[in-house]
Motif scaffolding. Structure first.
Motif, PDB file in Angstrom:
ATOM      1  N   ALA A   1      53.293   3.214  -3.410  1.00  0.00           N
ATOM      2  CA  ALA A   1      52.507   3.785  -4.401  1.00  0.00           C
ATOM      3  C   ALA A   1      51.278   4.730  -5.035  1.00  0.00           C
ATOM      4  N   GLY A   2      51.573   5.361  -6.433  1.00  0.00           N
ATOM      5  CA  GLY A   2      50.430   6.196  -6.498  1.00  0.00           C
ATOM      6  C   GLY A   2      49.131   5.699  -6.252  1.00  0.00           C
ATOM      7  N   ASP A   3      48.577   3.933  -6.003  1.00  0.00           N
ATOM      8  CA  ASP A   3      47.679   3.707  -5.424  1.00  0.00           C
ATOM      9  C   ASP A   3      47.579   3.979  -3.997  1.00  0.00           C
ATOM     10  N   SER A   4      48.778   3.923  -3.421  1.00  0.00           N
ATOM     11  CA  SER A   4      48.504   4.569  -1.546  1.00  0.00           C
ATOM     12  C   SER A   4      47.457   5.602  -1.497  1.00  0.00           C
ATOM     13  N   PHE A   5      47.956   6.885  -2.402  1.00  0.00           N
ATOM     14  CA  PHE A   5      47.488   8.362  -2.348  1.00  0.00           C
ATOM     15  C   PHE A   5      46.259   7.791  -2.801  1.00  0.00           C
ATOM     16  N   ASP A   6      46.243   8.010  -3.870  1.00  0.00           N
ATOM     17  CA  ASP A   6      44.267   7.115  -4.145  1.00  0.00           C
ATOM     18  C   ASP A   6      43.373   7.127  -3.517  1.00  0.00           C
ATOM     19  N   ALA A   7      43.960   5.904  -2.589  1.00  0.00           N
ATOM     20  CA  ALA A   7      43.012   4.902  -1.577  1.00  0.00           C
ATOM     21  C   ALA A   7      42.530   6.289  -0.039  1.00  0.00           C
ATOM     22  N   ARG A   8      43.703   7.668   0.028  1.00  0.00           N
ATOM     23  CA  ARG A   8      42.994   7.814   1.236  1.00  0.00           C
ATOM     24  C   ARG A   8      42.641   8.954   0.306  1.00  0.00           C
ATOM     25  N   LEU A   9      42.276   9.059  -1.157  1.00  0.00           N
ATOM     26  CA  LEU A   9      41.226  10.454  -1.665  1.00  0.00           C
ATOM     27  C   LEU A   9      40.080   9.625  -1.436  1.00  0.00           C
ATOM     28  N   VAL A  10      40.114   7.825  -1.951  1.00  0.00           N
ATOM     29  CA  VAL A  10      38.561   6.646  -1.257  1.00  0.00           C
ATOM     30  C   VAL A  10      38.082   7.303   0.125  1.00  0.00           C
ATOM     31  N   ASP A  11      39.449   7.498   0.519  1.00  0.00           N
ATOM     32  CA  ASP A  11      39.126   7.353   2.482  1.00  0.00           C
ATOM     33  C   ASP A  11      38.165   8.572   2.397  1.00  0.00           C
ATOM     34  N   HIS A  12      38.557   9.798   1.617  1.00  0.00           N
ATOM     35  CA  HIS A  12      38.084  10.951   2.476  1.00  0.00           C
ATOM     36  C   HIS A  12      36.860  11.544   1.248  1.00  0.00           C
ATOM     37  N   VAL A  13      37.199  11.091   0.532  1.00  0.00           N
ATOM     38  CA  VAL A  13      35.887  12.191  -0.566  1.00  0.00           C
ATOM     39  C   VAL A  13      35.318  11.405  -0.786  1.00  0.00           C
TER      40      VAL A  13
ATOM     41  N   GLU B   1      41.978   9.342  -9.992  1.00  0.00           N
ATOM     42  CA  GLU B   1      43.157   9.559 -10.192  1.00  0.00           C
ATOM     43  C   GLU B   1      43.524  11.038 -10.504  1.00  0.00           C
ATOM     44  N   ALA B   2      42.557  11.135 -11.390  1.00  0.00           N
ATOM     45  CA  ALA B   2      42.482  12.157 -12.163  1.00  0.00           C
ATOM     46  C   ALA B   2      42.357  13.817 -10.907  1.00  0.00           C
ATOM     47  N   GLY B   3      42.073  13.298 -10.447  1.00  0.00           N
ATOM     48  CA  GLY B   3      41.915  14.022  -9.101  1.00  0.00           C
ATOM     49  C   GLY B   3      43.018  14.703  -8.469  1.00  0.00           C
ATOM     50  N   LYS B   4      43.656  13.283  -8.170  1.00  0.00           N
ATOM     51  CA  LYS B   4      45.155  13.433  -7.718  1.00  0.00           C
ATOM     52  C   LYS B   4      45.937  14.050  -8.526  1.00  0.00           C
ATOM     53  N   ARG B   5      46.192  13.482  -9.773  1.00  0.00           N
ATOM     54  CA  ARG B   5      46.684  14.426 -10.445  1.00  0.00           C
ATOM     55  C   ARG B   5      47.391  16.298 -10.343  1.00  0.00           C
ATOM     56  N   SER B   6      45.860  16.279 -10.867  1.00  0.00           N
ATOM     57  CA  SER B   6      44.941  17.672 -10.889  1.00  0.00           C
ATOM     58  C   SER B   6      45.651  18.369  -9.430  1.00  0.00           C
ATOM     59  N   LEU B   7      45.624  17.979  -8.576  1.00  0.00           N
ATOM     60  CA  LEU B   7      46.110  18.393  -7.534  1.00  0.00           C
ATOM     61  C   LEU B   7      48.127  18.111  -6.942  1.00  0.00           C
ATOM     62  N   SER B   8      48.782  17.703  -8.123  1.00  0.00           N
ATOM     63  CA  SER B   8      49.675  17.976  -8.199  1.00  0.00           C
ATOM     64  C   SER B   8      50.228  19.071  -8.962  1.00  0.00           C
TER      65      SER B   8
ATOM     66  N   PHE C   1      37.244  16.206  -7.998  1.00  0.00           N
ATOM     67  CA  PHE C   1      37.180  15.666  -7.453  1.00  0.00           C
ATOM     68  C   PHE C   1      35.388  14.740  -8.317  1.00  0.00           C
ATOM     69  N   SER C   2      35.705  14.474  -9.511  1.00  0.00           N
ATOM     70  CA  SER C   2      34.053  14.392 -10.175  1.00  0.00           C
ATOM     71  C   SER C   2      34.174  13.074 -11.049  1.00  0.00           C
ATOM     72  N   PHE C   3      33.890  12.784 -11.036  1.00  0.00           N
ATOM     73  CA  PHE C   3      32.767  10.892 -11.061  1.00  0.00           C
ATOM     74  C   PHE C   3      31.902  10.968 -11.525  1.00  0.00           C
ATOM     75  N   GLU C   4      31.340  11.464 -13.524  1.00  0.00           N
ATOM     76  CA  GLU C   4      29.923  10.775 -13.377  1.00  0.00           C
ATOM     77  C   GLU C   4      29.607   9.725 -14.679  1.00  0.00           C
ATOM     78  N   HIS C   5      28.968   8.922 -14.018  1.00  0.00           N
ATOM     79  CA  HIS C   5      28.388   7.126 -15.336  1.00  0.00           C
ATOM     80  C   HIS C   5      27.061   7.768 -14.948  1.00  0.00           C
ATOM     81  N   PRO C   6      26.283   6.885 -15.831  1.00  0.00           N
ATOM     82  CA  PRO C   6      24.397   6.955 -15.936  1.00  0.00           C
ATOM     83  C   PRO C   6      23.934   6.888 -15.033  1.00  0.00           C
ATOM     84  N   GLY C   7      23.331   7.316 -13.889  1.00  0.00           N
ATOM     85  CA  GLY C   7      22.496   7.007 -12.740  1.00  0.00           C
ATOM     86  C   GLY C   7      23.738   7.650 -11.428  1.00  0.00           C
TER      87      GLY C   7
END
Length: 185
Positions: free
Chosen positions: A14-26, A106-113, A120-126
């Motif tokens: 499922a989608g979380d399998s693909f998400d996990a690969r982005l986590v692993d590599h990015v 997930e947003a990065g993965k969707r954009s790649l589709s 890929f961008s993750f912004e949070h205070p700090g």
């Protein structure tokens, strides 16, 4: 006349399998994965990989919230060759940022589709994480899942006793069916 099911097959991808690969590599490399830290007697050890395994699913990140793990992360940070990466990991764990982190993945993965390249961008205070993504790299990272999907399709065709050329319509479900490499298989 009613439709007749000739064969079924499936695979637990499922989608979380693909998400996990982005986590692993990015994501994980930006959080110190694979880097050494000075452990007992100054001997360098790699940061334990199990810390990053828990990053692969957003709801598993809570498993890292224990006194023992927090003490280990602090020890690693003090001796790390990449203290900033470990500090980012600690920040994500302590502030319970698993869900927003995975929403960014997930947003990065969707954009790649929809595009050959994405950001890929993750912004949070700090904390700020970012990386350029290429669909070709993503396809390579997900080859195991893509092969599993292809085997499931071939299994269904074999069970049905038909060739791919005999199929005139394919119905797909789920967000992963929008991944171009999945559609190609």
């Amino acid at each position: 006349a009613g439709a007749e099911v000739l064969a079924t097959s499936g695979v637990a991808v499922a989608g979380d399998s693909f998400d996990a690969r982005l986590v692993d590599h990015v994501v994980a490399p930006a959080l110190g994965q694979g880097t050494p830290y000075a452990a007992a007697f100054g001997r360098p050890l790699p940061v334990p990989p199990w810390l990053y395994t828990n990053l692969r699913r957003w709801h598993h990140l809570s498993f890292l919230r224990s006194r023992q793990t927090e003490a280990l992360l602090d020890k690693i940070r003090r001796g790390a060759s990449d203290p900033e990466g470990i500090e980012r990991l600690i920040h994500i764990v302590e502030d319970e940022l698993g869900l927003p982190l995975h929403q960014a993945v997930e947003a990065g993965k969707r954009s790649l589709s929809m595009n050959e390249a994405a950001r890929f961008s993750f912004e949070h205070p700090g904390i700020s994480l970012g990386a350029d993504l290429a669909r070709a790299a993503f396809d390579a990272w997900t080859e195991e899942e893509l092969t599993d999907i292809e085997h499931a399709v071939n299994e269904a065709l074999t069970r049905a006793g038909i060739a791919a050329r005999d199929v005139d319509r394919v119905f797909t479900t789920g967000g992963s069916s929008f991944v171009p490499a999945v559609r190609a298989r």
